[in-house]
Structure formats: structure tokens, C-alpha cells
Write an enzyme that holds these catalytic residues in place. Sequence first.
Site, PDB file in Angstrom:
ATOM      1  N   GLY A 188      33.167  50.068  78.473  1.00 13.43           N
ATOM      2  CA  GLY A 188      32.034  50.497  79.301  1.00 13.43           C
ATOM      3  C   GLY A 188      32.003  49.716  80.610  1.00 13.43           C
ATOM      4  N   PHE A 229      26.364  42.263  79.320  1.00 15.47           N
ATOM      5  CA  PHE A 229      25.249  41.320  79.455  1.00 15.47           C
ATOM      6  C   PHE A 229      25.705  39.926  79.881  1.00 15.47           C
ATOM      7  CE2 PHE A 229      22.975  44.494  76.924  1.00 15.47           C
ATOM      8  CZ  PHE A 229      21.717  44.457  77.510  1.00 15.47           C
ATOM      9  N   THR A 264      27.983  51.057  74.238  1.00 17.22           N
ATOM     10  CA  THR A 264      28.663  51.779  75.319  1.00 17.22           C
ATOM     11  C   THR A 264      28.605  53.292  75.093  1.00 17.22           C
ATOM     12  OG1 THR A 264      30.652  51.312  74.036  1.00 17.22           O
ATOM     13  CG2 THR A 264      30.242  49.921  75.950  1.00 17.22           C
ATOM     14  N   GLY A 308      23.076  47.568  74.532  1.00 19.94           N
ATOM     15  CA  GLY A 308      24.401  47.102  74.943  1.00 19.94           C
ATOM     16  C   GLY A 308      25.485  48.075  74.542  1.00 19.94           C
ATOM     17  N   HIS A 346      40.547  43.629  75.346  1.00 22.49           N
ATOM     18  CA  HIS A 346      39.552  43.426  74.283  1.00 22.49           C
ATOM     19  C   HIS A 346      40.220  43.214  72.932  1.00 22.49           C
ATOM     20  CE1 HIS A 346      36.647  44.969  77.208  1.00 22.49           C
ATOM     21  NE2 HIS A 346      35.706  44.444  76.442  1.00 22.49           N
ATOM     22  N   LYS A 384      37.714  47.184  68.701  1.00 22.98           N
ATOM     23  CA  LYS A 384      36.857  47.953  69.618  1.00 22.98           C
ATOM     24  C   LYS A 384      37.111  49.451  69.475  1.00 22.98           C
ATOM     25  CE  LYS A 384      35.409  48.128  74.472  1.00 22.98           C
ATOM     26  NZ  LYS A 384      34.013  48.363  74.062  1.00 22.98           N
ATOM     27  N   ARG A 427      29.327  42.656  64.900  1.00 22.06           N
ATOM     28  CA  ARG A 427      29.731  41.433  65.624  1.00 22.06           C
ATOM     29  C   ARG A 427      28.651  41.006  66.612  1.00 22.06           C
ATOM     30  NH1 ARG A 427      34.576  44.235  64.758  1.00 22.06           N
ATOM     31  NH2 ARG A 427      33.948  45.749  66.323  1.00 22.06           N
TER      32      ARG A 427
HETATM   33  N1  LIG Z   1      26.849  45.435  76.786  1.00 23.73           N
HETATM   34  C1  LIG Z   1      27.476  44.362  76.330  1.00 23.73           C
HETATM   35  O1  LIG Z   1      27.368  43.258  76.898  1.00 23.73           O
HETATM   36  C2  LIG Z   1      28.312  44.482  75.106  1.00 23.73           C
HETATM   37  C3  LIG Z   1      28.446  45.697  74.513  1.00 23.73           C
HETATM   38  N2  LIG Z   1      29.148  45.833  73.356  1.00 23.73           N
HETATM   39  C4  LIG Z   1      29.120  47.157  72.748  1.00 23.73           C
HETATM   40  O2  LIG Z   1      28.235  47.110  71.632  1.00 23.73           O
HETATM   41  C5  LIG Z   1      28.664  48.053  70.640  1.00 23.73           C
HETATM   42  C6  LIG Z   1      28.819  47.335  69.309  1.00 23.73           C
HETATM   43  O3  LIG Z   1      29.868  46.397  69.390  1.00 23.73           O
HETATM   44  P1  LIG Z   1      30.243  45.464  68.149  1.00 23.73           P
HETATM   45  O4  LIG Z   1      29.063  44.656  67.754  1.00 23.73           O
HETATM   46  O5  LIG Z   1      31.500  44.784  68.499  1.00 23.73           O
HETATM   47  O6  LIG Z   1      30.530  46.575  67.027  1.00 23.73           O
HETATM   48  P2  LIG Z   1      30.465  46.416  65.428  1.00 23.73           P
HETATM   49  O7  LIG Z   1      31.212  47.593  64.878  1.00 23.73           O
HETATM   50  O8  LIG Z   1      30.857  45.040  65.019  1.00 23.73           O
HETATM   51  O9  LIG Z   1      28.907  46.564  65.089  1.00 23.73           O
HETATM   52  C7  LIG Z   1      28.188  47.766  65.168  1.00 23.73           C
HETATM   53  C8  LIG Z   1      27.260  47.802  63.974  1.00 23.73           C
HETATM   54  O10 LIG Z   1      26.358  48.885  64.145  1.00 23.73           O
HETATM   55  C9  LIG Z   1      26.286  49.573  62.892  1.00 23.73           C
HETATM   56  N3  LIG Z   1      25.784  50.923  63.128  1.00 23.73           N
HETATM   57  C10 LIG Z   1      26.474  52.065  63.367  1.00 23.73           C
HETATM   58  N4  LIG Z   1      25.620  53.089  63.516  1.00 23.73           N
HETATM   59  C11 LIG Z   1      24.360  52.592  63.375  1.00 23.73           C
HETATM   60  C12 LIG Z   1      23.064  53.154  63.426  1.00 23.73           C
HETATM   61  N5  LIG Z   1      22.855  54.455  63.662  1.00 23.73           N
HETATM   62  N6  LIG Z   1      21.991  52.346  63.251  1.00 23.73           N
HETATM   63  C13 LIG Z   1      22.151  51.040  63.007  1.00 23.73           C
HETATM   64  N7  LIG Z   1      23.366  50.441  62.929  1.00 23.73           N
HETATM   65  C14 LIG Z   1      24.456  51.218  63.117  1.00 23.73           C
HETATM   66  C15 LIG Z   1      27.689  49.492  62.347  1.00 23.73           C
HETATM   67  O11 LIG Z   1      27.719  49.774  60.970  1.00 23.73           O
HETATM   68  P3  LIG Z   1      29.073  50.414  60.332  1.00 23.73           P
HETATM   69  O12 LIG Z   1      30.145  49.428  60.604  1.00 23.73           O
HETATM   70  O13 LIG Z   1      28.716  50.585  58.902  1.00 23.73           O
HETATM   71  O14 LIG Z   1      29.278  51.713  61.070  1.00 23.73           O
HETATM   72  C16 LIG Z   1      28.007  48.025  62.647  1.00 23.73           C
HETATM   73  O15 LIG Z   1      27.499  47.149  61.660  1.00 23.73           O
HETATM   74  C17 LIG Z   1      29.940  48.686  71.188  1.00 23.73           C
HETATM   75  O16 LIG Z   1      29.625  49.879  71.865  1.00 23.73           O
HETATM   76  C18 LIG Z   1      30.432  47.643  72.186  1.00 23.73           C
HETATM   77  O17 LIG Z   1      31.247  48.181  73.183  1.00 23.73           O
HETATM   78  C19 LIG Z   1      29.772  44.774  72.772  1.00 23.73           C
HETATM   79  C20 LIG Z   1      29.714  43.544  73.345  1.00 23.73           C
HETATM   80  C21 LIG Z   1      28.963  43.295  74.558  1.00 23.73           C
HETATM   81  O1  LIG Z   2      33.235  46.085  72.480  1.00 25.07           O
HETATM   82  C1  LIG Z   2      33.143  44.991  73.073  1.00 25.07           C
HETATM   83  O2  LIG Z   2      33.505  43.934  72.553  1.00 25.07           O
HETATM   84  C2  LIG Z   2      32.568  44.959  74.418  1.00 25.07           C
HETATM   85  N1  LIG Z   2      32.048  46.062  74.884  1.00 25.07           N
HETATM   86  C3  LIG Z   2      31.464  46.228  76.162  1.00 25.07           C
HETATM   87  C4  LIG Z   2      32.297  47.171  77.002  1.00 25.07           C
HETATM   88  O3  LIG Z   2      32.845  48.142  76.473  1.00 25.07           O
HETATM   89  O4  LIG Z   2      32.392  46.951  78.222  1.00 25.07           O
HETATM   90  C5  LIG Z   2      31.143  44.918  76.847  1.00 25.07           C
HETATM   91  C6  LIG Z   2      32.171  43.855  76.628  1.00 25.07           C
HETATM   92  O5  LIG Z   2      33.301  44.190  77.360  1.00 25.07           O
HETATM   93  C7  LIG Z   2      32.492  43.683  75.153  1.00 25.07           C
END
Ligand SMILES: NC(=O)C1=CN([C@@H]2O[C@H](COP(=O)(O)OP(=O)(O)OC[C@H]3O[C@@H](n4cnc5c(N)ncnc54)[C@H](OP(=O)(O)O)[C@@H]3O)[C@@H](O)[C@H]2O)C=CC1
Ligand SMILES: O=C(O)C1=N[C@H](C(=O)O)C[C@H](O)C1
Length: 248
Positions: free
Chosen positions: A144, A107, A79, A77, A134, A138, A15
Site C-alpha cells: 500500500g 504509520f 491496505t 492500517g 517485505h 504479506k 502480526r
Molecule cells: N499502515 C501500516 O502502517 C501497516 C499496514 N499493514 C497492513 O495491515 C494488514 C495486516 O497486516 P498483518 O498484521 O501483517 O497481517 P496478519 O495476517 O498477521 O494479521 C491479520 C489478522 O486479521 C485477521 N482477520 C482477517 N479478517 C478479519 C476480520 N474480518 N475481522 C477481524 N480480524 C480479521 C486475520 O485472521 P486470519 O489469519 O484467521 O485470517 C489475522 O489474525 C495488511 O493489510 C498489511 O499490509 C501492516 C503493517 C503496517
Molecule cells: O504488510 C506489511 O507488513 C506492511 N504493509 C503496509 C503496506 O502494504 O504498505 C505498510 C508497511 O509497508 C508494512
Amino acid sequence: MTAGIRVGVLGARGRMGQEVVNAVNGADDMDLVAALDAGDDFAALKQAQVVVDFTHPEAVMGNLEFLTGNGIHAVVGTTGFSEERLEKLRSWLAADPSLGVLIAPNFALGAVLAMRFAQQAARFYNSAEVIELHHNRKADAPSGTAAHTARLIGEARAEAGLAPGEDATTSEVDGARGALVDDVRVHSVRLPGLVAHEEILFGGEGETLTIRHDSLHRTSFMPGVLLGVRSVLTRPGLTVGLENILDL
Ligand SMILES: NC(=O)C1=CN([C@@H]2O[C@H](COP(=O)(O)OP(=O)(O)OC[C@H]3O[C@@H](n4cnc5c(N)ncnc54)[C@H](OP(=O)(O)O)[C@@H]3O)[C@@H](O)[C@H]2O)C=CC1
Ligand SMILES: O=C(O)C1=N[C@H](C(=O)O)C[C@H](O)C1
């Protein structure tokens, strides 16, 4: 024309990763050189100056070991960072003093401001609770951001010499009062339709204060991610939190 920052994305099919790919492609000063996901060959990452990681708490440390071991800056990003994990990362970074890693629990500008406002308010109230809401895809709870917010409130309380507020609960269904993070109750809601939301509630004599932030779309995180990519090249060592770059 000057060459752009060479950027790689890990978690590119997720995502957040998909949004990052779009944002990097839309940035005049960046060139996307790799967009990889689970199971892909990491060799292409070696072309990147900076890699953005939005993967999974169980994958991120392995990714960072690869990146720091190959002299690639990282903007993270994902967590799941405990103090122990941060220490390990600092030890990897110590081997290359020019290398920078930025980890941001959130972010989105408004979320960073909400955390800072909560930190400022904490010394005036003994009682504070966090509710994070959320989407139901998730993986981790609490978020985080909520864990970081609770930590900031806990630290501000301790500095002000405040004890956690009174709570008369003596009978409780398991979990009804939330998880305790740094002596702050954190409640996690998971529902389809939500993106990322947080409320920080403070209670005092005859009043309450509520600080709320809503990310209504994942584009809300992109200005912060791009700022992180631009900044990390000139910020060696480990930076935790976008507030350090925004100079809040
Ligand atoms: N700091 C911020 O502002 C934000 C942080 N987040 C965090 O970001 C993370 C991801 O969220 P989100 O995008 O919703 O999650 P998703 O599950 O949609 O995406 C994660 C992707 O990473 C892939 N993946 C898993 N392991 C690896 C690896 N070793 N190398 C490369 N790719 C890999 C997954 O594949 P597969 O599905 O096949 O495992 C999946 O396609 C979470 O920890 C979330 O909390 C999210 C939003 C904002
Ligand atoms: O998984 C998410 O979506 C998000 N993850 C981060 C968190 O765990 O704080 C940032 C944001 O809340 C979105």
C-alpha cells in the site's frame, strides 16, 4: 482520574494487531475494551469509541461498514484502498457527520517522511522507480505504501508537466520491469527476515537520488497508530494519510 479513550482492535491475533494491543495497553490515556480477530462476535466493539483495524484487504470494507454503521471512529492500517472503496466509505460517513475514519498506508514516521520527500523530488526528475521489500507472509503486492508513493510521484510529475522518463526496453520477461502504478515502475521483493522497507530511486543527468526507509520492527508503526487514535475523535470525515495529522 479521567477515563481513557475506549479502544477496540480488529485483527488482534495478527502480526500488527498484537503490537497494537500492547501499545494500547501501555498508553495511559487509553483503555482496551475489545481485541477481536476473524470469526469473533463483533458485539464487544460497540463499547469502543475508536477501533483500530489491521486485518486483510478482503475484510476491511465489511469491518468499516459495521463500524460506521454503529457510530464508532476507525483508524485503519489495512491496505487495499482503491478510489472506489474510498468513495463508498465517504458515502457511509456522510450519514454521520461527527464520525471520523483515518486510513494510513503507513504509520511509521520515517515512511511518511520518505513519501513526502519523494513527492518533493518528483518534479525535478522524469525518471523514478520504487522498490518495496517485505516479509514473505504479506498478502498484497505492491505494498500500500509503494502504491501511495507512486501515486504521489505521478501527481507531482503531472503538476510539473513532466512526462515519464525514457525507457528503451523492447524485450522483456513478463514482470521484469515491475508493475506500472500511475506510470511509475514498482518492484516488490518478498523475503523472510524482512519487515517493511522502501526505496524510491530518481535518475537524472549524471546523477541519481535514493530515498530509503526501513521499518526494522513493527513497534515503528505504534506511535503513529496511537497518534491516529487520539486524533480521529476530533477529525470528522475521511482522512487518508498520517501526513495530514503530522501537518507535513
Ligand atoms: N499502515 C501500516 O502502517 C501497516 C499496514 N499493514 C497492513 O495491515 C494488514 C495486516 O497486516 P498483518 O498484521 O501483517 O497481517 P496478519 O495476517 O498477521 O494479521 C491479520 C489478522 O486479521 C485477521 N482477520 C482477517 N479478517 C478479519 C476480520 N474480518 N475481522 C477481524 N480480524 C480479521 C486475520 O485472521 P486470519 O489469519 O484467521 O485470517 C489475522 O489474525 C495488511 O493489510 C498489511 O499490509 C501492516 C503493517 C503496517
Ligand atoms: O504488510 C506489511 O507488513 C506492511 N504493509 C503496509 C503496506 O502494504 O504498505 C505498510 C508497511 O509497508 C508494512
